[in-house]
Enzyme design. Structure first.
Site, PDB file in Angstrom:
ATOM      1  N   HIS A  80     -11.846  12.382  50.195  1.00 26.03           N
ATOM      2  CA  HIS A  80     -11.083  12.454  49.507  1.00 26.03           C
ATOM      3  C   HIS A  80     -10.956  13.990  48.561  1.00 26.03           C
ATOM      4  O   HIS A  80     -11.803  14.343  47.803  1.00 26.03           O
ATOM      5  CB  HIS A  80     -11.221  11.232  48.254  1.00 26.03           C
ATOM      6  CG  HIS A  80     -12.523  11.561  47.547  1.00 26.03           C
ATOM      7  ND1 HIS A  80     -13.399  10.309  48.554  1.00 26.03           N
ATOM      8  CD2 HIS A  80     -13.139  11.364  46.730  1.00 26.03           C
ATOM      9  CE1 HIS A  80     -14.318  10.402  47.543  1.00 26.03           C
ATOM     10  NE2 HIS A  80     -13.767  10.723  46.419  1.00 26.03           N
ATOM     11  N   LEU A  81      -9.657  14.305  48.423  1.00 26.57           N
ATOM     12  CA  LEU A  81      -9.451  15.291  47.508  1.00 26.57           C
ATOM     13  C   LEU A  81      -8.962  15.051  46.678  1.00 26.57           C
ATOM     14  O   LEU A  81      -8.435  14.406  46.268  1.00 26.57           O
ATOM     15  CB  LEU A  81      -8.823  16.526  48.144  1.00 26.57           C
ATOM     16  CG  LEU A  81      -8.255  17.650  47.392  1.00 26.57           C
ATOM     17  CD1 LEU A  81      -9.389  18.714  47.165  1.00 26.57           C
ATOM     18  CD2 LEU A  81      -7.087  18.862  48.234  1.00 26.57           C
ATOM     19  N   HIS A  82      -9.996  15.599  45.506  1.00 26.32           N
ATOM     20  CA  HIS A  82     -10.012  15.004  43.861  1.00 26.32           C
ATOM     21  C   HIS A  82      -9.186  16.622  43.313  1.00 26.32           C
ATOM     22  O   HIS A  82      -8.893  17.570  43.304  1.00 26.32           O
ATOM     23  CB  HIS A  82     -11.086  15.012  42.926  1.00 26.32           C
ATOM     24  CG  HIS A  82     -11.462  14.084  42.629  1.00 26.32           C
ATOM     25  ND1 HIS A  82     -11.522  12.743  42.290  1.00 26.32           N
ATOM     26  CD2 HIS A  82     -12.815  14.146  43.833  1.00 26.32           C
ATOM     27  CE1 HIS A  82     -13.160  12.067  42.664  1.00 26.32           C
ATOM     28  NE2 HIS A  82     -12.991  13.124  43.622  1.00 26.32           N
ATOM     29  N   GLY A 110     -22.302  13.921  43.962  1.00 26.73           N
ATOM     30  CA  GLY A 110     -21.279  13.415  43.018  1.00 26.73           C
ATOM     31  C   GLY A 110     -20.591  12.321  43.300  1.00 26.73           C
ATOM     32  O   GLY A 110     -19.432  11.629  43.313  1.00 26.73           O
ATOM     33  N   GLN A 111     -20.693  12.548  45.237  1.00 30.12           N
ATOM     34  CA  GLN A 111     -19.576  11.629  45.735  1.00 30.12           C
ATOM     35  C   GLN A 111     -19.978   9.928  46.315  1.00 30.12           C
ATOM     36  O   GLN A 111     -21.195   9.589  46.244  1.00 30.12           O
ATOM     37  CB  GLN A 111     -19.884  12.515  47.101  1.00 30.12           C
ATOM     38  CG  GLN A 111     -18.766  11.435  48.389  1.00 30.12           C
ATOM     39  CD  GLN A 111     -18.788  12.256  49.943  1.00 30.12           C
ATOM     40  OE1 GLN A 111     -19.513  12.759  50.392  1.00 30.12           O
ATOM     41  NE2 GLN A 111     -17.862  11.588  50.682  1.00 30.12           N
ATOM     42  N   ASN A 139     -16.430  16.152  46.227  1.00 25.60           N
ATOM     43  CA  ASN A 139     -17.759  16.282  46.251  1.00 25.60           C
ATOM     44  C   ASN A 139     -18.474  15.522  47.536  1.00 25.60           C
ATOM     45  O   ASN A 139     -17.679  14.606  48.611  1.00 25.60           O
ATOM     46  CB  ASN A 139     -17.908  14.978  45.047  1.00 25.60           C
ATOM     47  CG  ASN A 139     -17.544  15.455  43.433  1.00 25.60           C
ATOM     48  OD1 ASN A 139     -17.860  16.578  43.473  1.00 25.60           O
ATOM     49  ND2 ASN A 139     -16.882  14.334  43.279  1.00 25.60           N
ATOM     50  N   ASP A 189      -6.127   7.902  41.208  1.00 22.31           N
ATOM     51  CA  ASP A 189      -7.501   7.831  40.816  1.00 22.31           C
ATOM     52  C   ASP A 189      -7.790   7.169  39.702  1.00 22.31           C
ATOM     53  O   ASP A 189      -6.860   6.479  38.101  1.00 22.31           O
ATOM     54  CB  ASP A 189      -8.215   8.753  40.523  1.00 22.31           C
ATOM     55  CG  ASP A 189      -9.800   8.877  40.484  1.00 22.31           C
ATOM     56  OD1 ASP A 189     -10.343   9.397  40.810  1.00 22.31           O
ATOM     57  OD2 ASP A 189     -10.376   7.909  39.711  1.00 22.31           O
TER      58      ASP A 189
HETATM   59  P1  AMP Z   1     -16.341  10.314  43.963  1.00 28.09           P
HETATM   60  O1  AMP Z   1     -17.046  10.258  42.974  1.00 28.09           O
HETATM   61  O2  AMP Z   1     -15.918  12.137  44.259  1.00 28.09           O
HETATM   62  O3  AMP Z   1     -16.565   9.164  45.014  1.00 28.09           O
HETATM   63  O4  AMP Z   1     -14.702   9.946  43.936  1.00 28.09           O
HETATM   64  C1  AMP Z   1     -14.143   8.923  43.670  1.00 28.09           C
HETATM   65  C2  AMP Z   1     -13.335   8.561  43.580  1.00 28.09           C
HETATM   66  O5  AMP Z   1     -12.442   6.954  44.018  1.00 28.09           O
HETATM   67  C3  AMP Z   1     -13.441   7.990  41.946  1.00 28.09           C
HETATM   68  O6  AMP Z   1     -13.078   8.599  41.547  1.00 28.09           O
HETATM   69  C4  AMP Z   1     -12.574   6.671  41.549  1.00 28.09           C
HETATM   70  O7  AMP Z   1     -12.582   6.611  40.451  1.00 28.09           O
HETATM   71  C5  AMP Z   1     -11.790   6.374  42.633  1.00 28.09           C
HETATM   72  N1  AMP Z   1     -12.373   4.889  43.497  1.00 28.09           N
HETATM   73  C6  AMP Z   1     -12.535   4.274  43.545  1.00 28.09           C
HETATM   74  N2  AMP Z   1     -11.953   3.376  44.502  1.00 28.09           N
HETATM   75  C7  AMP Z   1     -10.933   3.634  44.001  1.00 28.09           C
HETATM   76  C8  AMP Z   1      -9.505   2.334  44.430  1.00 28.09           C
HETATM   77  N3  AMP Z   1      -9.395   1.275  44.230  1.00 28.09           N
HETATM   78  N4  AMP Z   1      -8.468   3.241  44.147  1.00 28.09           N
HETATM   79  C9  AMP Z   1      -8.116   4.394  42.816  1.00 28.09           C
HETATM   80  N5  AMP Z   1      -9.232   4.732  42.732  1.00 28.09           N
HETATM   81  C10 AMP Z   1     -10.676   4.975  42.719  1.00 28.09           C
END
Ligand code: AMP
Length: 112
Positions: free
Chosen positions: A98-100, A91-92, A85, A30
């Site tokens: 995507h899986l954190h 929070g998405q 999310n 991330d």
């Molecule tokens: P969410 O808030 O659950 O949709 O998570 C999206 C995540 O994507 C966030 O933690 C961002 O920091 C991450 N993110 C967005 N763009 C990028 C990117 N180009 N490379 C790596 N992480 C990213």
């Protein structure tokens, strides 16, 4: 999805710090890490959220979780948190499943 940032990472059009790939998934760090280990595991195919992926491709859905666990182990973390999310209020911000994977610090509950 031309305007999807994660589709563009899968296509190699945007750089990412990729740590693992499988047949159906890509895992990359991330860009705004919330823990010492913060990796996103995504399906190569575009789906909007976790439920859509599980409905369309259960095998890919399971592969996300297996991949996250494999990355945690490879990075030296037995204990880890996995988060999906789903929806803006949850929070998405990127509407490609995507899986954190988070690890490396004590986690509190409930999350914010
Ligand atoms: P969410 O808030 O659950 O949709 O998570 C999206 C995540 O994507 C966030 O933690 C961002 O920091 C991450 N993110 C967005 N763009 C990028 C990117 N180009 N490379 C790596 N992480 C990213």
């Amino acid at each position: 999805m031309e305007d999807c940032i994660f589709c563009r990472i899968v296509a190699g059009e945007i750089p990412a710090d990729v740590v693992h790939t499988t047949e159906r998934t890509v895992a990359f760090r991330d860009q705004n890490p919330q823990a010492p280990l913060h990796v996103l595991v995504i399906p190569k195919e575009h789906h909007a959220n976790a439920a859509d992926l599980a409905t369309a491709d259960p095998a890919a859905s399971a592969e996300l979780v297996r991949t996250a666990a494999a990355v945690a182990t490879a990075e030296g973390y037995d204990d880890h948190r996995l988060v999906f999310n789903s929806g803006a209020e949850a929070g998405q911000t990127v509407f490609h499943t995507h899986l954190h994977l988070l690890a490396g610090r004590p986690m509190t509950w409930p999350p914010g």
